[in-house]
Design an enzyme around this catalytic site. Structure first.
Site, mmCIF file in Angstrom:
data_model
loop_
_atom_site.group_PDB
_atom_site.id
_atom_site.type_symbol
_atom_site.label_atom_id
_atom_site.label_comp_id
_atom_site.label_asym_id
_atom_site.label_seq_id
_atom_site.Cartn_x
_atom_site.Cartn_y
_atom_site.Cartn_z
ATOM 1 N N THR A 4 28.778 11.172 22.508
ATOM 2 C CA THR A 4 28.946 9.768 22.110
ATOM 3 C C THR A 4 27.951 9.348 21.026
ATOM 4 O O THR A 4 26.784 9.748 21.038
ATOM 5 C CB THR A 4 28.764 8.875 23.356
ATOM 6 O OG1 THR A 4 29.674 9.324 24.354
ATOM 7 C CG2 THR A 4 29.024 7.418 23.050
ATOM 8 N N ALA A 11 31.156 5.960 17.794
ATOM 9 C CA ALA A 11 32.170 6.905 18.274
ATOM 10 C C ALA A 11 32.057 7.012 19.795
ATOM 11 O O ALA A 11 31.348 7.869 20.315
ATOM 12 C CB ALA A 11 31.999 8.273 17.618
ATOM 13 N N ARG A 23 28.304 -6.811 63.639
ATOM 14 C CA ARG A 23 28.000 -8.195 63.248
ATOM 15 C C ARG A 23 28.895 -9.178 64.016
ATOM 16 O O ARG A 23 30.118 -9.080 63.964
ATOM 17 C CB ARG A 23 28.241 -8.328 61.738
ATOM 18 C CG ARG A 23 28.251 -9.733 61.203
ATOM 19 C CD ARG A 23 26.850 -10.305 61.134
ATOM 20 N NE ARG A 23 26.843 -11.596 60.464
ATOM 21 C CZ ARG A 23 25.808 -12.416 60.492
ATOM 22 N NH1 ARG A 23 24.708 -12.084 61.134
ATOM 23 N NH2 ARG A 23 25.858 -13.574 59.849
ATOM 24 N N GLY A 59 28.631 -10.172 53.529
ATOM 25 C CA GLY A 59 28.303 -11.571 53.234
ATOM 26 C C GLY A 59 26.999 -11.690 52.464
ATOM 27 O O GLY A 59 26.697 -10.857 51.601
ATOM 28 N N GLU A 65 32.480 9.318 30.736
ATOM 29 C CA GLU A 65 33.410 10.476 30.654
ATOM 30 C C GLU A 65 34.839 10.004 30.346
ATOM 31 O O GLU A 65 35.821 10.560 30.845
ATOM 32 C CB GLU A 65 33.321 11.354 31.905
ATOM 33 C CG GLU A 65 31.950 12.004 31.963
ATOM 34 C CD GLU A 65 31.903 13.411 32.487
ATOM 35 O OE1 GLU A 65 32.936 14.090 32.527
ATOM 36 O OE2 GLU A 65 30.782 13.844 32.834
HETATM 37 N N1 CAA Z 1 42.139 20.266 25.760
HETATM 38 C C1 CAA Z 1 42.215 21.005 24.642
HETATM 39 N N2 CAA Z 1 42.430 20.452 23.423
HETATM 40 C C2 CAA Z 1 42.580 19.115 23.360
HETATM 41 C C3 CAA Z 1 42.504 18.290 24.502
HETATM 42 C C4 CAA Z 1 42.283 18.924 25.752
HETATM 43 N N3 CAA Z 1 42.181 18.207 26.885
HETATM 44 N N4 CAA Z 1 42.672 17.008 24.131
HETATM 45 C C5 CAA Z 1 42.865 17.015 22.803
HETATM 46 N N5 CAA Z 1 42.791 18.290 22.340
HETATM 47 C C6 CAA Z 1 42.957 18.745 20.949
HETATM 48 C C7 CAA Z 1 44.364 18.390 20.499
HETATM 49 O O1 CAA Z 1 45.286 19.409 20.831
HETATM 50 C C8 CAA Z 1 44.181 18.259 19.003
HETATM 51 O O2 CAA Z 1 44.120 19.533 18.411
HETATM 52 P P1 CAA Z 1 45.127 19.906 17.177
HETATM 53 O O3 CAA Z 1 44.792 18.907 16.114
HETATM 54 O O4 CAA Z 1 44.745 21.294 16.853
HETATM 55 O O5 CAA Z 1 46.503 19.735 17.730
HETATM 56 C C9 CAA Z 1 42.780 17.663 18.875
HETATM 57 O O6 CAA Z 1 42.092 17.999 20.100
HETATM 58 C C10 CAA Z 1 42.802 16.162 18.701
HETATM 59 O O7 CAA Z 1 43.483 15.615 19.801
HETATM 60 P P2 CAA Z 1 43.986 14.114 19.816
HETATM 61 O O8 CAA Z 1 44.759 13.827 18.570
HETATM 62 O O9 CAA Z 1 44.629 13.857 21.141
HETATM 63 O O10 CAA Z 1 42.595 13.322 19.721
HETATM 64 P P3 CAA Z 1 42.294 11.779 19.623
HETATM 65 O O11 CAA Z 1 41.386 11.516 18.521
HETATM 66 O O12 CAA Z 1 43.546 10.971 19.708
HETATM 67 O O13 CAA Z 1 41.390 11.540 20.969
HETATM 68 C C11 CAA Z 1 40.944 11.025 23.255
HETATM 69 C C12 CAA Z 1 41.832 11.752 22.221
HETATM 70 C C13 CAA Z 1 41.510 11.477 24.599
HETATM 71 C C14 CAA Z 1 41.020 9.516 23.170
HETATM 72 C C15 CAA Z 1 39.473 11.500 23.128
HETATM 73 O O14 CAA Z 1 38.868 10.974 21.955
HETATM 74 C C16 CAA Z 1 38.624 11.081 24.308
HETATM 75 O O15 CAA Z 1 38.649 11.774 25.337
HETATM 76 N N6 CAA Z 1 37.825 9.973 24.206
HETATM 77 C C17 CAA Z 1 36.884 9.605 25.230
HETATM 78 C C18 CAA Z 1 35.532 10.211 24.957
HETATM 79 C C19 CAA Z 1 34.798 10.585 26.213
HETATM 80 O O16 CAA Z 1 35.381 10.923 27.233
HETATM 81 N N7 CAA Z 1 33.477 10.569 26.163
HETATM 82 C C20 CAA Z 1 32.683 10.980 27.266
HETATM 83 C C21 CAA Z 1 31.283 11.249 26.831
HETATM 84 S S1 CAA Z 1 30.425 12.337 27.921
HETATM 85 C C22 CAA Z 1 29.871 11.405 29.204
HETATM 86 O O17 CAA Z 1 30.230 10.267 29.352
HETATM 87 C C23 CAA Z 1 28.980 12.111 30.157
HETATM 88 C C24 CAA Z 1 28.153 11.194 30.977
HETATM 89 O O18 CAA Z 1 27.174 10.676 30.529
HETATM 90 C C25 CAA Z 1 28.471 10.984 32.378
#
Ligand code: CAA
Length: 380
Positions: free
Chosen positions: A126, A130, A269, A340, A364
């Protein structure tokens, strides 16, 4: 179809429950109040082989199945959601990424230390601009021969101030946009040019540290590329497919832990001369929340079983994550209501569960991102 755990899983669960009850629960209130990273628990889990639970034995791990790992996250979250997320990020994202995509040299150098807890791992995807749109990340890595020069920032990095390494996603192709041109790198903590902010103050999960990372001309060797250059986005998404099951298990554990407490409370309670559990309004609320917890558990275990058996699980992980974490929020909020005025005080643990639950709907991948993922699978 078999809904029962096998003998090995039952024995494992018993061991984890003992650890959760005797060590983790004992610290949970202090961890929250003092914003204290539970180092002793993490060290103990390393000694017991739990931090490398799902990592193959060949790389120093315990070679356990994913379902056992999910049972462990649920048990930890029942008593301390901070401990659960520390382990989920360390084991499920950092260790798993190196086990799955790392070279033998990287596994030997890093994984062997991660699985014992000698080194803590973090996952840096992140950025300030983004979040849900992870593919728009802009941390630039300029090609300088045998290393990359990094400039930019990451935010909301779990475990950061405790971590020895960061599995970091950077843009290695300057002209690229979106998911193309992203590479995954192992960045060591003491890399010159990397600074780690103080932990940010959060509503809950006070034992889990969350920091910003700033890279200013930080040099990372090319040998630290994880997976293929330019394929980092796919690496990130594949890891999150598994990571989201663990967060679902965390939500499930939070809901179950708070509900167990509230259930005991409503039986004891007394108001209007009888236990408040004698009221039908309270019984129906309890029945509905118990049903939702069970439904969440089935979704979480199904997703874990799919991953354990090597089947596709992206959609099911997203369903489990959304449902279980929404359940955690609803259940914990109702538990505060059931207690409560007492529920709203720090004298009772349910307000902690409610504060901790909120972020599980956010990290996530927000639950709205999970809906996007589910819908894309349906409409493919
Ligand atoms: N497995 C494999 N490949 C994948 C995939 C998956 N699950 N999902 C997407 N891809 C690939 C696609 O096939 C595509 O590849 P090609 O171009 O070769 O076909 C490429 O990735 C792009 O895919 P999308 O067009 O679907 O991507 P997008 O830009 O529309 O984004 C999204 C998809 C699901 C919204 C993604 O951006 C997302 O998951 N966003 C959320 C971010 C997130 O979860 N952040 C968590 C941070 S970590 C965290 O939070 C840990 C913590 O602290 C607890």
């Amino acid at each position: 179809m078999d809904f029962a755990l096998n003998e090995e899983q039952e024995l494992f669960l018993e061991m984890v429950r003992k650890l959760a009850r005797n060590e983790v629960a004992a610290l949970a209130e202090r961890v929250d109040r003092e914003h204290r990273f539970p180092r002793e628990t993490i060290q103990k889990m390393g000694e017991l082989g739990l931090l490398g639970l799902t990592i193959p034995e060949a790389y120093g791990g315990s070679g356990g199945e994913y379902l056992s790992y999910v049972l462990m996250i649920e048990e930890l979250a029942k008593v301390c959601a901070s401990t659960a997320v520390i382990v989920a990020v360390h084991t499920g994202l950092a260790c798993a990424s190196i086990a799955r995509f790392g070279s033998d040299v990287q596994r030997e150098k890093y994984l062997t230390r991660l699985v014992t807890g000698e080194m803590i791992g973090a996952y840096a995807l992140t950025e300030p601009n983004a979040g849900s749109d992870a593919a728009s990340l802009a941390l630039m890595a300029a090609d300088e021969g045998d290393h990359w020069r990094l400039n930019g920032s990451k935010v909301f990095i779990t475990n950061a101030s405790e971590a020895g390494l960061f599995v970091t996603f950077v843009r290695t192709e300057p002209a690229s946009r979106g998911a193309k041109g992203i590479t995954c790198l192992i960045v060591e903590r003491d890399t010159p040019g990397l600074t780690i902010s103080k932990p940010v103050e959060k509503m809950g999960l006070h034992g889990s540290v969350t920091c910003e990372l700033h890279f200013e001309n930080a040099l990372v060797p090319k040998a630290n590329v994880l997976g293929d250059s330019g394929q980092g986005f796919t690496v990130a998404m594949q890891l999150l497919d598994g990571g989201r099951i663990a967060i679902a298990a965390q939500g499930l554990g939070i809901a179950a832990g708070a509900f167990d407490y509230a259930l005991r409370y409503i039986k004891q309670r007394e108001q209007f001369g009888r236990p408040i559990a004698a009221n039908q309004g309270i019984q129906w609320l309890a029945a509905d929340r118990a049903t939702e917890i069970d439904a969440a558990r089935l979704l979480v275990y199904r997703a874990a079983w799919l991953k354990t058996t090597g089947r596709p699980h992206g959609k099911e992980a997203a369903m489990a994550k959304k449902y279980a974490t929404d359940t955690a929020m609803r259940v914990t909020s109702d538990c505060v209501q059931l207690l409560g005025g007492y529920g709203y005080t720090r004298e009772y643990p349910v307000e902690r569960y409610m504060r901790d639950a909120k972020v599980t709907q956010i990290y996530e991948g927000t639950n709205q991102v999970q809906q996007m993922v589910i819908a894309r699978h349906l409409l493919r």
